[in-house]
Write an enzyme that holds these catalytic residues in place. Structure first.
Site, mmCIF file in Angstrom:
data_model
loop_
_atom_site.group_PDB
_atom_site.id
_atom_site.type_symbol
_atom_site.label_atom_id
_atom_site.label_comp_id
_atom_site.label_asym_id
_atom_site.label_seq_id
_atom_site.Cartn_x
_atom_site.Cartn_y
_atom_site.Cartn_z
ATOM 1 N N GLU A 14 3.128 -26.380 -26.080
ATOM 2 C CA GLU A 14 2.123 -26.261 -26.942
ATOM 3 C C GLU A 14 1.526 -24.933 -27.037
ATOM 4 O OE1 GLU A 14 1.827 -28.486 -29.609
ATOM 5 O OE2 GLU A 14 1.613 -29.942 -27.954
ATOM 6 N N HIS A 15 1.197 -24.171 -27.883
ATOM 7 C CA HIS A 15 0.689 -22.841 -28.063
ATOM 8 C C HIS A 15 1.605 -22.081 -27.497
ATOM 9 C CE1 HIS A 15 -3.322 -24.236 -29.818
ATOM 10 N NE2 HIS A 15 -3.229 -25.371 -29.104
ATOM 11 N N ASP A 17 4.530 -21.387 -29.937
ATOM 12 C CA ASP A 17 5.288 -20.793 -31.035
ATOM 13 C C ASP A 17 4.885 -19.746 -31.533
ATOM 14 O OD1 ASP A 17 2.693 -22.277 -32.079
ATOM 15 O OD2 ASP A 17 3.890 -22.923 -33.824
ATOM 16 N N GLY A 99 -2.826 -34.874 -35.378
ATOM 17 C CA GLY A 99 -1.764 -33.909 -34.867
ATOM 18 C C GLY A 99 -0.233 -34.337 -35.026
ATOM 19 N N SER A 101 1.396 -33.688 -37.782
ATOM 20 C CA SER A 101 1.541 -32.806 -38.831
ATOM 21 C C SER A 101 1.785 -33.456 -40.371
ATOM 22 C CB SER A 101 3.061 -32.055 -38.590
ATOM 23 O OG SER A 101 3.088 -31.238 -37.612
ATOM 24 N N SER A 102 0.554 -34.215 -40.833
ATOM 25 C CA SER A 102 0.670 -34.469 -42.012
ATOM 26 C C SER A 102 0.905 -33.399 -42.980
ATOM 27 C CB SER A 102 -0.462 -35.405 -42.298
ATOM 28 O OG SER A 102 -1.778 -34.839 -41.791
ATOM 29 N N ASP A 142 5.420 -26.795 -36.654
ATOM 30 C CA ASP A 142 5.590 -28.183 -37.355
ATOM 31 C C ASP A 142 6.503 -28.015 -38.535
ATOM 32 O OD1 ASP A 142 3.376 -28.401 -35.675
ATOM 33 O OD2 ASP A 142 1.806 -28.151 -37.194
ATOM 34 N N TYR A 191 -8.595 -22.637 -32.689
ATOM 35 C CA TYR A 191 -6.974 -22.220 -32.677
ATOM 36 C C TYR A 191 -7.050 -20.684 -33.099
ATOM 37 C CZ TYR A 191 -2.237 -22.474 -34.178
ATOM 38 O OH TYR A 191 -0.910 -22.454 -34.190
HETATM 39 C C1 GLA Z 1 -0.241 -26.703 -34.524
HETATM 40 C C2 GLA Z 1 0.127 -25.623 -35.127
HETATM 41 C C3 GLA Z 1 1.437 -25.127 -34.504
HETATM 42 C C4 GLA Z 1 1.224 -24.937 -32.967
HETATM 43 C C5 GLA Z 1 0.351 -26.085 -32.543
HETATM 44 C C6 GLA Z 1 0.244 -25.851 -30.817
HETATM 45 O O1 GLA Z 1 0.081 -27.982 -34.765
HETATM 46 O O2 GLA Z 1 0.390 -25.811 -36.719
HETATM 47 O O3 GLA Z 1 1.983 -23.867 -35.180
HETATM 48 O O4 GLA Z 1 0.830 -23.590 -32.806
HETATM 49 O O5 GLA Z 1 -0.587 -26.383 -33.216
HETATM 50 O O6 GLA Z 1 1.436 -25.937 -30.114
#
Ligand code: GLA
Length: 328
Positions: A14-15, A17, A99, A101-102, A142, A191
């Site tokens: 997580e965080h 990418d 969370g 990814s819609s 995502d 973010y």
């Molecule tokens: C969101 C962003 C992704 C990623 C995550 C955290 O989903 O869209 O690109 O940074 O947060 O891992």
């Protein structure tokens, strides 16, 4: 024409990418179905849940004039085929703002409807840029998971090289996504601040190759903690891929829980509600690991459970195929 675009759950990484690190998401069986036809010179979109429809003339030159809830779809259409009309209805089995990814699923559905190739990382890139156009500075996680997912598999993605491997998910691994009830929105969450903090860290050390000792070069304790999350998380992702491939679900689960603690303590994107949910799940027999999934600040927790566990809530998610055309 009909398109299916799945959501995704990020199992770990997580965080990472947007700093060229590692992540391990999978596309899931919940998603968005788009039905309609291409043609004409307007973008007409509606939902099956009674949200005000969109009816915009092409080309779309000012996204700021598009209602916020349609901006991501309009931005994707503008990137995919700015002068091609589309009239479509969107139906969803994905909970919004959870969370899962819609947003990426909507982007993928619109992009494929307008001719972008399925299963192609370049389509993922197009969708990411559209999301940037619409005001969210997300990474590529995502979109890549939603576009390039494979049934029965997760994806070990290296964002430094752009390379990914499909890793088979053992059939006895049961992943359950449990909503925290806290809604999140990347535009209003910190973010962008985390992104800036990671950039500040990356100016001082190479986050991909740094050891924990190297992080001593970062004076600011907050930036150092952010960097420690990224460095430790990249290690966990690599290890998670190995453990999962070996079928060692106990170790994979422990790595997921460690990821949560790092997101809570070093990256500070958890909330008391998410922490309580993780603790509660970890105290449940048969739960092998649990962590917040997605950006944090609310949304969902993903738990790895033994195959016979029924948590009695949330969604059991299964690794599914990426966005694709259902009918022409
Ligand atoms: C969101 C962003 C992704 C990623 C995550 C955290 O989903 O869209 O690109 O940074 O947060 O891992």
């Amino acid at each position: 024409m009909a398109i299916w675009a799945p959501g995704r759950v990020n199992l770990i990484g997580e965080h990472t990418d947007y700093t060229g690190g590692l992540a391990f998401p999978m596309a899931i069986q919940l998603g968005i179905e788009l039905r309609g036809r291409v043609g004409g010179n307007r973008l007409r979109l509606e939902t099956d849940i009674g949200i005000d429809p969109l009816d915009a003339a092409l080309p779309i030159d000012q996204l700021s004039k598009i209602p916020p809830r349609w901006r991501i779809a309009a931005a994707t259409a503008a990137r995919a085929a700015p002068n091609t009309g589309l009239s479509a209805t969107l139906g969803s089995t994905l909970p919004a703002s959870a969370g899962l990814s819609s947003s990426a699923a909507i982007e993928a559905a619109v992009a494929l409807a307008l001719g972008a190739p399925a299963g192609d990382p370049r389509t993922a890139l197009l969708c990411q840029l559209a999301e940037h156009d619409a005001g969210t500075p997300c990474g590529l996680l995502d979109q890549l998971a939603v576009i390039c997912g494979r049934e029965g598999h997760g994806m070990l993605i290296d964002f430094h090289t752009g390379h990914f491997d499909h890793v088979r998910i053992p059939p006895d691994a049961r992943f359950v996504v449990v909503p925290s009830g806290q809604e999140r929105d990347l535009r209003s969450s910190p973010y962008a601040q985390r992104l800036a903090e990671c950039r500040a860290a990356a100016d001082l050390v190479d986050l991909r190759s740094a050891s924990f000792d190297d992080l001593g070069a970062i004076d600011d304790p907050t930036i150092r903690r952010r960097a420690r999350h990224v460095v430790s998380e990249n290690r966990r992702v690599g290890e998670f891929g190995t453990r999962l491939a070996e079928g060692d679900l106990h170790s994979a689960g422990e790595l997921m829980s460690e990821s949560h603690y790092s997101l809570r303590d070093d990256f500070e994107v958890s909330t008391p509600v998410l922490d309580a949910l993780v603790s509660e799940l970890l105290a449940t027999p048969g739960v092998l690991g649990a962590r917040l999934t997605g950006a944090g600040f609310g949304g969902c927790v993903v738990a790895l459970c033994e195959s016979d566990v029924d948590l009695g809530r949330g969604w059991a998610v299964v690794p599914s195929t990426g966005a694709h055309r259902l009918t022409n």
